[in-house]
Motif scaffolding. Structure first.
Motif, PDB file in Angstrom:
ATOM      1  N   PRO A  44      -1.928   5.192  -5.132  1.00 26.24           N
ATOM      2  CA  PRO A  44      -3.010   4.259  -4.804  1.00 26.24           C
ATOM      3  C   PRO A  44      -3.412   3.389  -5.989  1.00 26.24           C
ATOM      4  N   GLN A  45      -3.820   2.159  -5.655  1.00 33.02           N
ATOM      5  CA  GLN A  45      -4.402   1.250  -6.640  1.00 33.02           C
ATOM      6  C   GLN A  45      -5.920   1.361  -6.527  1.00 33.02           C
ATOM      7  N   GLN A  81     -10.624   0.722  -3.581  1.00 32.43           N
ATOM      8  CA  GLN A  81      -9.203   0.659  -3.262  1.00 32.43           C
ATOM      9  C   GLN A  81      -9.017  -0.536  -2.328  1.00 32.43           C
ATOM     10  N   LEU A  92      -6.583  -2.314  -0.968  1.00 31.63           N
ATOM     11  CA  LEU A  92      -5.628  -2.347   0.136  1.00 31.63           C
ATOM     12  C   LEU A  92      -6.005  -1.408   1.281  1.00 31.63           C
ATOM     13  N   ALA A  93      -6.805  -0.396   0.989  1.00 33.91           N
ATOM     14  CA  ALA A  93      -7.184   0.571   2.022  1.00 33.91           C
ATOM     15  C   ALA A  93      -8.586   0.330   2.568  1.00 33.91           C
ATOM     16  N   TYR A 138       0.830  -1.200   0.000  1.00 37.54           N
ATOM     17  CA  TYR A 138       0.000   0.000   0.000  1.00 37.54           C
ATOM     18  C   TYR A 138       0.868   1.255   0.000  1.00 37.54           C
ATOM     19  N   ASP A 139       0.539   2.175  -0.888  1.00 35.08           N
ATOM     20  CA  ASP A 139       1.281   3.428  -0.992  1.00 35.08           C
ATOM     21  C   ASP A 139       0.273   4.543  -1.247  1.00 35.08           C
ATOM     22  N   PRO A 140       0.002   5.397  -0.259  1.00 36.54           N
ATOM     23  CA  PRO A 140      -1.008   6.449  -0.432  1.00 36.54           C
ATOM     24  C   PRO A 140      -0.675   7.452  -1.538  1.00 36.54           C
ATOM     25  N   GLN A 195     -11.387  -4.811   3.477  1.00 34.44           N
ATOM     26  CA  GLN A 195     -10.422  -4.982   2.395  1.00 34.44           C
ATOM     27  C   GLN A 195     -10.743  -6.221   1.572  1.00 34.44           C
TER      28      GLN A 195
END
Length: 204
Positions: free
Chosen positions: A17-18, A63, A65-66, A12-14, A185
């Motif tokens: 985002p994916q 999203q 992962l979030a 996860y990378d804010p 999730q």
């Protein structure tokens, strides 16, 4: 396929985002006869006859992962409607992101050119600079996790008669709010190793 699976394997990378994107049609149905009210030991009863009230479209943005999702109701699913969703991703939902990686299928409206039909060239380019499209392969739309979320929405929220757009939006909004409050999730387990073992026929 492998490019999508590589993306799903990332942490996860804010800032990057994916977001999985898909849509679903919904038929609006109303009652001809008023349902019988609930009684002790018996659920509310509906007559089998119903009135058709047209169809609408639901855009799903999730999203995984979030544990965040958003559902947008539109009358149709045109290129302009798709472009409006992409603008919302950039300006409303992820304004601080450097690049939004969007997973989507190969529908003819899911194209950068849709933004140029909806906006002035400068605005379309501004939005596209923050978007990175990752397309699922032909006949591989099951790789899009938005389909999983749409399936949950269909089972938990849409298996009832909804006669109007405001009624549909109220139900979907309540469902979305609850899911987001619990940050539900999607646990994706299919990876490159699985693909090369189970889908060996696709590899030379």
């Amino acid at each position: 396929m492998e490019a999508v699976l590589d993306l799903y394997a990332e942490a996860y990378d804010p800032k990057h985002p994916q977001v999985c994107f898909d849509e679903r049609p919904v038929q609006l149905l109303g009652d001809i006869y008023a349902p019988l009210p609930m009684q002790k030991g018996q659920a509310r009863r509906y007559d089998y006859e119903y009135a058709r009230a047209g169809t609408v479209n639901l855009f799903m943005m999730v999203q995984p992962l979030a544990g965040w999702r958003m559902v947008k109701t539109t009358q149709r699913r045109t290129k302009v409607d798709f472009a409006a969703c992409m603008k919302d991703l950039v300006d409303v939902y992820f304004p601080q992101a450097e690049v939004i990686r969007v997973v989507l299928d190969n529908l003819n409206t899911h194209n950068p050119s849709s933004l140029y039909e909806a906006f002035e060239p400068q605005e379309a380019r501004r939005i596209l600079r923050k978007l990175e499209f990752h397309y699922t392969p032909k006949h591989g739309s099951w790789l899009n996790m938005a389909e999983i979320e749409i399936s949950v929405l269909s089972r938990q929220c849409l298996q009832q008669r909804l006669a109007s757009i405001p009624e549909l939006e109220r139900q979907v909004s309540a469902w979305t709010t609850q899911r987001n409050a619990h940050a539900v999730q999607i646990k994706w387990c299919f990876n490159l190793e699985n693909a090369r073992t189970r889908l060996v026929r696709l590899y030379p």
